[in-house]
Motif scaffolding. Sequence first.
Motif, short mmCIF file in Angstrom:
data_model
loop_
_atom_site.label_atom_id
_atom_site.label_comp_id
_atom_site.label_asym_id
_atom_site.label_seq_id
_atom_site.Cartn_x
_atom_site.Cartn_y
_atom_site.Cartn_z
N VAL A 90 47.39 -41.76 83.29
CA VAL A 90 46.21 -40.95 83.58
C VAL A 90 45.55 -41.46 84.86
CG1 VAL A 90 44.67 -42.35 82.09
CG2 VAL A 90 44.07 -39.97 82.62
N VAL A 91 45.16 -40.52 85.72
CA VAL A 91 44.48 -40.87 86.97
C VAL A 91 43.01 -40.53 86.77
CG1 VAL A 91 44.34 -40.48 89.46
CG2 VAL A 91 46.55 -40.37 88.31
N THR A 92 42.17 -41.55 86.78
CA THR A 92 40.79 -41.34 86.39
C THR A 92 39.83 -42.14 87.29
OG1 THR A 92 39.27 -41.39 84.49
CG2 THR A 92 40.89 -43.16 84.61
N SER A 93 38.52 -41.92 87.13
CA SER A 93 37.56 -42.61 88.00
C SER A 93 36.13 -42.60 87.46
CB SER A 93 37.53 -41.95 89.38
OG SER A 93 36.95 -40.66 89.27
N GLY A 94 35.85 -41.72 86.53
CA GLY A 94 34.46 -41.58 86.09
C GLY A 94 33.71 -40.63 87.00
N LYS A 95 33.47 -41.09 88.23
CA LYS A 95 32.74 -40.29 89.20
C LYS A 95 33.63 -39.16 89.75
CE LYS A 95 30.09 -40.93 93.46
NZ LYS A 95 30.69 -39.77 94.12
N GLY A 96 33.01 -38.05 90.08
CA GLY A 96 33.75 -36.95 90.69
C GLY A 96 33.83 -37.12 92.20
N GLY A 97 34.78 -36.45 92.79
CA GLY A 97 34.87 -36.41 94.26
C GLY A 97 35.37 -37.67 94.93
N VAL A 98 36.03 -38.55 94.18
CA VAL A 98 36.53 -39.77 94.83
C VAL A 98 37.99 -39.63 95.23
CG1 VAL A 98 34.90 -41.31 93.67
CG2 VAL A 98 37.11 -40.85 92.62
N GLY A 99 38.64 -38.54 94.80
CA GLY A 99 40.01 -38.31 95.21
C GLY A 99 41.05 -38.44 94.11
#
Lengths: 149, 292
Positions: free
Chosen positions: B34-43
């Motif tokens: 899974v490719v994740t980050s929490g915050k949106g718009g980071v790529g």
Amino acid sequence: MIDFLKRLFGQPGSSATAKERLRLVLMTDHLELAPEMIESMKRDLVDVISRYVEVDRDRIEVNFEQQDRALAMLANIPILSVNRPPSNGTKDRAEPAPAEPAAVVVVAAAPNVASPGAQAATESIVVRRRRRKRKNQAIAAGPKPAPAH
Amino acid sequence: MLDPVILSAQPEQNTKSMGESAPERAKPLGRAIVVTSGKGGVGKTTTTANLGTALAQRGASVALVDADVGLRNLDIVLGLESRVKHHLLDVLEDRATLDEALVADKHSEKLFLLAAAQSREKDEVDTEKMKALILALRERFDYVLIDCPAGIELGFKNAVAGAEEAIVVCTPEVSAVRDVDRVVGLLGNRFRPQLVINRLRPLLVKKGKMLSVDDVNAILRLPLLGVIADEPEIIVTTNKGEPLALRKDAPTGAAYHAIAARVAGEDVPAPMPVTKESFFDKLGALFGGKKA
């Protein structure tokens, strides 16, 4: 021009500010305690310690430090005197008070402290949390309840 | 173990239609990341598209799953928006078979996309069915990359449900770092999260105006897969729907290939952007003295 002068005198970049702000905010995030809770915890700690030694309440420092992915609470509590403040029913086994308030409790990291109260008699207070473990449980248990702020 | 809905979603001619591009049935289960980050718009989506492209260019079979239900984007980044006929929820709800819904990529023959539903909502996804779908994909592909929606609500939980590993994407910003820290806490050790630092501007870092790779990872302390610079090229290639990883000669394309090699377990160094300084930058640094 002002910009140029600022650059000339080597004003620190904003990344240093970013780093420091992140450090602080993540500590609170990891603790999941509101700042007022931390203050009240500090007060309680000092109250417990004061039952055994007289401490300088004005010079107490409590800091949080990241150690790998665990958080440690480090308290620096200056001791004014090793005299126990007289308490009801206890015999005062006072030693002669030092001439100057020299003794300082330096707190070292010690894992798995069950109760800060119990540990206060020794000179070590560390609150350390295995946050990964807890958060694992949180995700397994589904939606996390809102932290009690 | 497999959900009956998913089993029935696989047609009998399964091996026939997918035979050329998908590996043999007896292959070991692929890796679900899974490719994740929490915050949106980071790529996240850009990273998923480029990493998927790079892995497929290396010869692996790759399925990209857009788990951002309601905000479908992976198709347009890959340039496949006109080819999508069915989406994730069509498969989960038995209106289409997996073969009907998987869209073959234009550029890489071993790359397939399962698009998100656009006119539906994240909480309409059944977590158990999602798990079964990812497992069905793992039986057929070497890699299943799941593009996770922003946030930590049900959409996030559904996206990570079938995954076994995680790649977290972080930009050198306080908000992104804080959110990644939170997401890593939520993921826990089971996903062995690895870090991609995206949109780094080496010159700003040099000037002390942006968090450096070391600053970010002093906080996150995650294994670093690689660092991607903030390059205009990425915007241009996204505009065209041609992932930059197709161009191995471009520095950022090469960086995605290095990340793919590291994901595949090759012992290559994590890619780092290099500082390209203009004459004026150097002049500025000279006058800036200590700061530079």
